[in-house]
Each structure stands twice: as structure tokens, then as C-alpha cells.
Design a protein around this motif. Sequence first.
Motif, PDB file in Angstrom:
ATOM      1  N   THR A 317       1.271  -5.138  -5.985  1.00 47.19           N
ATOM      2  CA  THR A 317       2.499  -5.584  -5.318  1.00 47.19           C
ATOM      3  C   THR A 317       2.394  -5.247  -3.825  1.00 47.19           C
ATOM      4  O   THR A 317       1.521  -4.460  -3.416  1.00 47.19           O
ATOM      5  CB  THR A 317       3.715  -4.868  -5.911  1.00 47.19           C
ATOM      6  N   PRO A 318       3.261  -5.817  -2.993  1.00 45.21           N
ATOM      7  CA  PRO A 318       3.215  -5.485  -1.560  1.00 45.21           C
ATOM      8  C   PRO A 318       3.298  -3.980  -1.295  1.00 45.21           C
ATOM      9  O   PRO A 318       2.568  -3.461  -0.432  1.00 45.21           O
ATOM     10  CB  PRO A 318       4.422  -6.229  -0.993  1.00 45.21           C
ATOM     11  N   LYS A 319       4.175  -3.273  -1.996  1.00 41.43           N
ATOM     12  CA  LYS A 319       4.298  -1.828  -1.793  1.00 41.43           C
ATOM     13  C   LYS A 319       3.040  -1.087  -2.235  1.00 41.43           C
ATOM     14  O   LYS A 319       2.628  -0.106  -1.613  1.00 41.43           O
ATOM     15  CB  LYS A 319       5.520  -1.299  -2.544  1.00 41.43           C
ATOM     16  N   GLU A 320       2.431  -1.552  -3.323  1.00 39.75           N
ATOM     17  CA  GLU A 320       1.198  -0.930  -3.800  1.00 39.75           C
ATOM     18  C   GLU A 320       0.056  -1.194  -2.818  1.00 39.75           C
ATOM     19  O   GLU A 320      -0.802  -0.332  -2.587  1.00 39.75           O
ATOM     20  CB  GLU A 320       0.855  -1.458  -5.188  1.00 39.75           C
ATOM     21  N   LYS A 321       0.061  -2.379  -2.197  1.00 45.31           N
ATOM     22  CA  LYS A 321      -0.945  -2.675  -1.177  1.00 45.31           C
ATOM     23  C   LYS A 321      -0.788  -1.744   0.019  1.00 45.31           C
ATOM     24  O   LYS A 321      -1.782  -1.273   0.586  1.00 45.31           O
ATOM     25  CB  LYS A 321      -0.834  -4.137  -0.733  1.00 45.31           C
ATOM     26  N   GLU A 322       0.456  -1.476   0.397  1.00 41.91           N
ATOM     27  CA  GLU A 322       0.693  -0.532   1.500  1.00 41.91           C
ATOM     28  C   GLU A 322       0.054   0.817   1.196  1.00 41.91           C
ATOM     29  O   GLU A 322      -0.521   1.461   2.083  1.00 41.91           O
ATOM     30  CB  GLU A 322       2.198  -0.339   1.712  1.00 41.91           C
ATOM     31  N   TYR A 323       0.156   1.242  -0.047  1.00 35.97           N
ATOM     32  CA  TYR A 323      -0.370   2.552  -0.442  1.00 35.97           C
ATOM     33  C   TYR A 323      -1.898   2.589  -0.304  1.00 35.97           C
ATOM     34  O   TYR A 323      -2.453   3.522   0.285  1.00 35.97           O
ATOM     35  CB  TYR A 323       0.051   2.867  -1.881  1.00 35.97           C
ATOM     36  N   VAL A 324      -2.589   1.560  -0.865  1.00 37.86           N
ATOM     37  CA  VAL A 324      -4.055   1.591  -0.803  1.00 37.86           C
ATOM     38  C   VAL A 324      -4.556   1.358   0.625  1.00 37.86           C
ATOM     39  O   VAL A 324      -5.622   1.872   0.998  1.00 37.86           O
ATOM     40  CB  VAL A 324      -4.691   0.583  -1.798  1.00 37.86           C
ATOM     41  N   ILE A 325      -3.805   0.600   1.424  1.00 40.82           N
ATOM     42  CA  ILE A 325      -4.183   0.433   2.827  1.00 40.82           C
ATOM     43  C   ILE A 325      -4.085   1.759   3.568  1.00 40.82           C
ATOM     44  O   ILE A 325      -4.946   2.111   4.389  1.00 40.82           O
ATOM     45  CB  ILE A 325      -3.310  -0.653   3.499  1.00 40.82           C
ATOM     46  N   ALA A 326      -3.042   2.541   3.245  1.00 45.98           N
ATOM     47  CA  ALA A 326      -2.915   3.878   3.843  1.00 45.98           C
ATOM     48  C   ALA A 326      -4.094   4.758   3.430  1.00 45.98           C
ATOM     49  O   ALA A 326      -4.615   5.539   4.242  1.00 45.98           O
ATOM     50  CB  ALA A 326      -1.596   4.513   3.402  1.00 45.98           C
ATOM     51  N   MET A 327      -4.527   4.630   2.182  1.00 43.49           N
ATOM     52  CA  MET A 327      -5.701   5.369   1.729  1.00 43.49           C
ATOM     53  C   MET A 327      -6.931   4.976   2.540  1.00 43.49           C
ATOM     54  O   MET A 327      -7.706   5.833   2.986  1.00 43.49           O
ATOM     55  CB  MET A 327      -5.947   5.110   0.236  1.00 43.49           C
ATOM     56  N   ALA A 328      -7.108   3.660   2.730  1.00 46.91           N
ATOM     57  CA  ALA A 328      -8.284   3.181   3.451  1.00 46.91           C
ATOM     58  C   ALA A 328      -8.311   3.678   4.888  1.00 46.91           C
ATOM     59  O   ALA A 328      -9.389   3.908   5.461  1.00 46.91           O
ATOM     60  CB  ALA A 328      -8.328   1.656   3.417  1.00 46.91           C
ATOM     61  N   LYS A 329      -7.144   3.846   5.487  1.00 50.86           N
ATOM     62  CA  LYS A 329      -7.087   4.363   6.852  1.00 50.86           C
ATOM     63  C   LYS A 329      -7.638   5.785   6.936  1.00 50.86           C
ATOM     64  O   LYS A 329      -8.112   6.217   7.995  1.00 50.86           O
ATOM     65  CB  LYS A 329      -5.649   4.321   7.366  1.00 50.86           C
ATOM     66  N   LEU A 330      -7.585   6.493   5.810  1.00 52.85           N
ATOM     67  CA  LEU A 330      -8.108   7.866   5.760  1.00 52.85           C
ATOM     68  C   LEU A 330      -9.610   7.899   5.509  1.00 52.85           C
ATOM     69  O   LEU A 330     -10.255   8.924   5.722  1.00 52.85           O
ATOM     70  CB  LEU A 330      -7.392   8.653   4.662  1.00 52.85           C
ATOM     71  N   GLY A 331     -10.175   6.780   4.995  1.00 53.12           N
ATOM     72  CA  GLY A 331     -11.605   6.744   4.722  1.00 53.12           C
ATOM     73  C   GLY A 331     -11.907   6.407   3.279  1.00 53.12           C
ATOM     74  O   GLY A 331     -11.095   5.818   2.569  1.00 53.12           O
TER      75      GLY A 331
END
Length: 390
Positions: A317-331
Amino acid sequence: MDAVRNPFAPGAGSQPPELAGREEIITAADTALQRVLLGRPAQSQMLMGLRGVGKTVLLNKIEQLAEEHGYFTSFIEAPEDRKLVDLLYPKIHQVLRKMSVVESAKASTHVAMRALRSFASAFKISVGDFEVSVDPEPGVADSGNLEFDLTELFLKVGDAAKAAGRGWAILIDEVQYLSPDELGALIVAIHRINQKALPVLLFGAGLPAIAALSGDAKSYSERLFIFPKVDALSHDDAAGAIRQPIEDEGETIDENLLEKIVVLTQGYPYFLQEWGYQVWNASERSPITVECIESAGKEALRRLDDGFFKVRIDRLTPKEKEYVIAMAKLGAGPFRSSEVADVLGEKLTTLGPRRAQIIAKGMIYSPAHGDIAFTVPMFDEYLKRHWIKD
């Protein structure tokens, strides 16, 4: 290079031309299969690893070995939206029909068929276009308690396999999608099978969390199963997975290119197959040299992005995508869940349900308490290419 002769096989569960670096797992499975046929104890296996490491390929190989040793086999992929009983019923019905033609197993197969009919009635299983043409056995596998009934059913099938002088191998992919009750019932059934020394083995495969899930379901699972970790290949095995198929076709590959492929793929089997496939097609002649890496790399990334990675991000979902994108920003991870909360600017407690949903979809997992990581190798790089603006 002739595309028809391309030896590489990038695809979900496709058998690679060179099954490199998995000899120990295959040997352990082969030994267990042979020991059980001799009436000797052996542990079932639960293969665990990230996406794209070749778990399904290994299950297919183990199924092949089982059939070569005379086993009846049942291969199941556990989806998120179906019950285990609905998946097992047609597979067990098929196996019992095969056993029923063995003269020494006819009587015990009939008993198992009656147990299967009772089981189907107790769990209201939709039988589709076929039905077991025997009467149910009252009091056998019909209590409605999955743990009790699955165990009774497995025992009856195991008795029939033993009478036939054969074994039964159950192979279940995507074990993490089983409910705790379903996984617990399987573990109890295999435990009882082992106590009775019946020729039945379970081979499962799933994400890294399945060892913890099995332990949570039944504390003695670590004694019933071995949990081989299926990981990225070592440098030499990764190089061999590219070099050997090419040489088997009478061609060669430049060592500099080979080294670059190993580094770019980080040794993950699915990525190795994709890169091998692309460099073969991009090269005009043998030896395959580093000159083709730019065009091959573009096509490899395009196919991975449009297929392997995209099908996974599209499930969120859009909110779940926000979460994994935040993870990717960390590496690449793993990292603390609190770090993801900091990136999102939200409280850790409010993100708990969202995190749980993404775990349930098999996109992330918790390698340790409070930690979080992607189940898909190099997913952070994909997200940075397409979802994170500089």
C-alpha cells in the motif's frame, strides 16, 4: 552469440545449468532420504534464506532425488490466501491413488483413503471435480482439531507408503505463509511419524524467520528439523556458476568480466543467472569480454527492475511503500526499527501495525529483536533508482 544456446535460466525456480555451492544441502537431503527408506531416523529440513537465493530450485532438486529413490512426492506452494488443508487434500489423494496400484499396499491405502475422506468432511474441504470414492472412517482424522487430525492422516499415509515399500516426501515452499496452527500441526505430525519410524520426510523452504516461527509453534522443532541457511554464493562458487555453463557450451568468458559480474550481483544466484543470460546475448562472439558489460548491465537491471523487484513493491500500500522507502534511505540493513521511525518522523509504537503487515507480505523480516531488514537482496538499490529522489 547464439541466443538459442544461451545456457542461463533467469526465472522463478528455474533450474540453473550449474547448481554451484549447494552440495552440502543436497548431500544431507539425499542421505536423509536413503536413511528413512532403511527404517533409520533422519531429520526433515527447512531451507531458509532471502528471495532469489535458490530455495525453490533446491526443493525441486530434492524432489527429483526423492523420486529417484522411489518416493511418492507432494510439492505444495503455500500462498497467503488459502488454507493448508485445501492444498494438502488433492496432493494426498493423488499419492494414495498411486499407492493403491501396489498390491502390498492396497489394504492400507484403502484405510488411508477413508481417513482422507473423514479429514475432508471435518474441515469442509472443497473437493472440486473429484471425490474420494470411499466411506469415511468414523473417529479417524475427523475431530476438527487440525493438530490431531493431520497427525492421524499422515500416519495412515505413512503406513501405506511403508506397505508399498516406498517413501513419501512432502515439499512445501513459502513456509512463512502458513498460519501458526498449520505449522504447528505439521511439526506434530512429523514428530509422530518419526516416533513410528514411518518413511515420511518433510522438506520446507521459506524466509529467514521460519526457524523462529517453527520454534514458536513447537519448542522441539529444532530437534525434528535441520535449518540449512541458503545464502549468497561464495566468490568462487559464484564465478563457477557463470564460467562452467559457458565452458560447457564450448565457449569462454574473460576473467575481468567474470569478476565484475560477481561483484555486481553480490553472489546472489537469481542475479547471477540474469547477468549470465544478458552477457551471453550481448556478446557477438567468444570469448565474452568486458566490452559487453554496459549493454548487458542495462538490460539486466531493466529486467530485474520490471520483474523481480517491481512485483514486490506493487504488493504494498502507499503507506507500506513509505516505510520501505525510509528503510532504503538508511541503506541495505539490517537496522533498528526505531531508526526507520526517525526517518519517517513518527513514533515507533504507531508504526508497529504497518511493520507487521509488511512482514506478513514477506517483504521484510526481523533478524533479531528490534531489528528489521529486507527479504529481497539489493532492494534498497532498486528503491534508490526509482523511488528516492536526490
